[in-house]
Design a protein around this motif. Structure first.
Motif, mmCIF file in Angstrom:
data_model
loop_
_atom_site.group_PDB
_atom_site.id
_atom_site.type_symbol
_atom_site.label_atom_id
_atom_site.label_comp_id
_atom_site.label_asym_id
_atom_site.label_seq_id
_atom_site.Cartn_x
_atom_site.Cartn_y
_atom_site.Cartn_z
ATOM 1 N N THR A 182 0.826 -1.013 -0.020
ATOM 2 C CA THR A 182 -0.128 -0.006 0.086
ATOM 3 C C THR A 182 1.040 1.369 0.293
ATOM 4 O O THR A 182 2.144 1.466 0.575
ATOM 5 C CB THR A 182 -0.959 0.148 1.008
ATOM 6 O OG1 THR A 182 -0.092 0.019 2.655
ATOM 7 C CG2 THR A 182 -1.987 -1.091 1.348
ATOM 8 N N VAL A 225 -4.171 -0.930 5.949
ATOM 9 C CA VAL A 225 -2.725 0.112 6.195
ATOM 10 C C VAL A 225 -2.788 0.760 7.584
ATOM 11 O O VAL A 225 -3.973 0.585 8.433
ATOM 12 C CB VAL A 225 -3.278 1.493 5.171
ATOM 13 C CG1 VAL A 225 -4.382 2.046 5.345
ATOM 14 C CG2 VAL A 225 -1.944 2.065 5.125
ATOM 15 N N VAL A 252 -5.324 6.110 -0.474
ATOM 16 C CA VAL A 252 -4.709 4.855 -0.210
ATOM 17 C C VAL A 252 -4.549 3.915 -1.513
ATOM 18 O O VAL A 252 -5.683 3.667 -1.957
ATOM 19 C CB VAL A 252 -5.057 3.957 0.890
ATOM 20 C CG1 VAL A 252 -4.511 2.837 0.980
ATOM 21 C CG2 VAL A 252 -4.978 4.933 2.228
ATOM 22 N N THR A 253 -3.507 3.817 -2.041
ATOM 23 C CA THR A 253 -3.328 3.070 -3.231
ATOM 24 C C THR A 253 -2.860 1.448 -2.930
ATOM 25 O O THR A 253 -1.693 1.187 -2.100
ATOM 26 C CB THR A 253 -2.328 3.314 -4.276
ATOM 27 O OG1 THR A 253 -2.781 4.719 -4.580
ATOM 28 C CG2 THR A 253 -2.282 2.560 -5.399
ATOM 29 N N ILE A 254 -3.527 0.465 -3.508
ATOM 30 C CA ILE A 254 -3.187 -0.884 -2.947
ATOM 31 C C ILE A 254 -2.581 -1.644 -4.121
ATOM 32 O O ILE A 254 -3.308 -1.767 -5.191
ATOM 33 C CB ILE A 254 -4.599 -1.677 -2.423
ATOM 34 C CG1 ILE A 254 -5.105 -1.058 -1.176
ATOM 35 C CG2 ILE A 254 -4.326 -3.121 -2.193
ATOM 36 C CD1 ILE A 254 -6.189 -0.058 -1.548
ATOM 37 N N ARG A 263 -8.382 -0.210 -7.070
ATOM 38 C CA ARG A 263 -7.174 -0.318 -6.163
ATOM 39 C C ARG A 263 -6.981 1.134 -5.316
ATOM 40 O O ARG A 263 -5.936 1.062 -4.661
ATOM 41 C CB ARG A 263 -6.014 -0.491 -6.914
ATOM 42 C CG ARG A 263 -5.944 0.572 -8.036
ATOM 43 C CD ARG A 263 -4.860 -0.086 -9.313
ATOM 44 N NE ARG A 263 -3.504 -0.318 -8.548
ATOM 45 C CZ ARG A 263 -2.408 0.773 -8.844
ATOM 46 N NH1 ARG A 263 -2.874 1.864 -9.143
ATOM 47 N NH2 ARG A 263 -1.390 0.225 -8.122
#
Length: 302
Positions: A34, A263, A299-301, A285
């Motif tokens: 993340t 996260v 938040v990028t997954i 995502r």
């Protein structure tokens, strides 16, 4: 989540829960990669408290600023597009009619509370009251028929309000969950995160039969490890819950109750939503989060 509710939550963390809560296992990390980036900077923590957010599906992110009594609209590049007054704004949701609905009077200093509605396509949005006379509300969810569901942190019963503004008292009485905060509808089920309970439960309430509500999971090890759960959203094939005290986003499988920390290290997260028709942001995502620090983060997954 307001200052009064936080005090109540601290007390509840010591008194609410019981043996089942004490035996609960806290979530491990999910293991997914993340990245957290700042979409909008904050100011002085708590004094710049941004409480909730929602995408209108037309290219604007709407954010409630509870301390400054306003709702803000942002473009995908972070530019402020609109700002207007709402007294003590809380949860924001998009209705099936394309209008945006926002709770007002969420601050404990407000004598009145309820829901307002505004047109996100208007050049200068003008909120109008849908109903009032309901102080102490927090979370909001709207079903496909336009029924409103509102949580109350320091009371029993999730409120159901019909599209005409009348209350469904029988439904509310049966949905006797104490201290609910975030609300999210998935199919024919309403999910609620519970703030005022030291075991940090997530509850499932069938829309057609609210008396049959059940606990999906409890996210704290003990009653002294309450996470102060705030808002939640449906993401991928599960729920993601914002944990105010622990600074986490926690993924929950609604079918099994299994959970993991997606996260951590956030600054008092208050709400989490999936971007919808918001520039090139990818809802498969990405997640957007408001914080009591005043920040809005992405938040990028993966």
């Amino acid at each position: 989540m307001r200052s009064l509710a936080i005090v109540g939550s601290l007390v509840a963390a010591l008194t609410v829960g019981g043996p089942e809560a004490a035996n609960a296992a806290g979530p491990d990390h999910c293991g997914a990669r993340t990245a957290v980036t700042v979409f909008r900077d904050g100011g002085v923590p708590l004094l710049d408290w941004r409480e909730n957010l929602e995408f209108d599906g037309r290219g604007t992110l709407w954010v409630s600023h509870i301390v400054r009594n306003r709702v803000e609209g942002y473009a995908p590049d972070g530019t402020l597009k609109a700002s207007f007054t709402v007294p003590g704004p809380g949860a924001i949701r998009r209705g099936p009619d394309g209008m945006m609905y926002v709770n007002f009077g969420v601050s404990p200093l407000m004598r009145d509370g309820g829901v307002m509605r505004f047109d996100p396509a208007a050049t200068e949005p003008r909120p109008e009251k849908v109903f009032g006379g309901t102080p102490g509300i927090n979370g909001l969810a709207i079903d496909s028929a336009g029924n409103l569901y509102l949580s109350r942190e320091l009371a029993t019963g999730i409120l159901k309000v019909r599209p005409d503004g009348t209350r469904d008292e029988e439904w509310t009485r049966k949905a006797d969950v104490f201290g609910a905060n975030g609300l999210e509808i998935v199919g024919d089920q309403l999910y609620a995160s519970v703030l005022v309970n030291g075991s940090s439960p997530v509850v499932r309430v069938p829309l057609a039969d609210p008396a049959r509500h059940t606990t999906v999971t409890r996210l704290s090890h003990t009653v002294l490890d309450g996470k102060f759960l705030d808002d939640l959203t449906f993401f991928g094939d599960g729920l993601v819950v914002a944990a105010f005290r622990s600074g986490e986003l926690i993924r929950v499988d609604p079918a099994t109750g299994r959970s993991c920390v997606l996260v951590d290290g956030l600054r008092m997260p208050t709400s989490v939503r999936v971007p919808r028709a918001f520039g090139d942001h990818d809802g498969r995502r990405e997640l957007f989060v408001t914080e009591a620090s005043g920040r809005v983060v992405r938040v990028t997954i993966g």
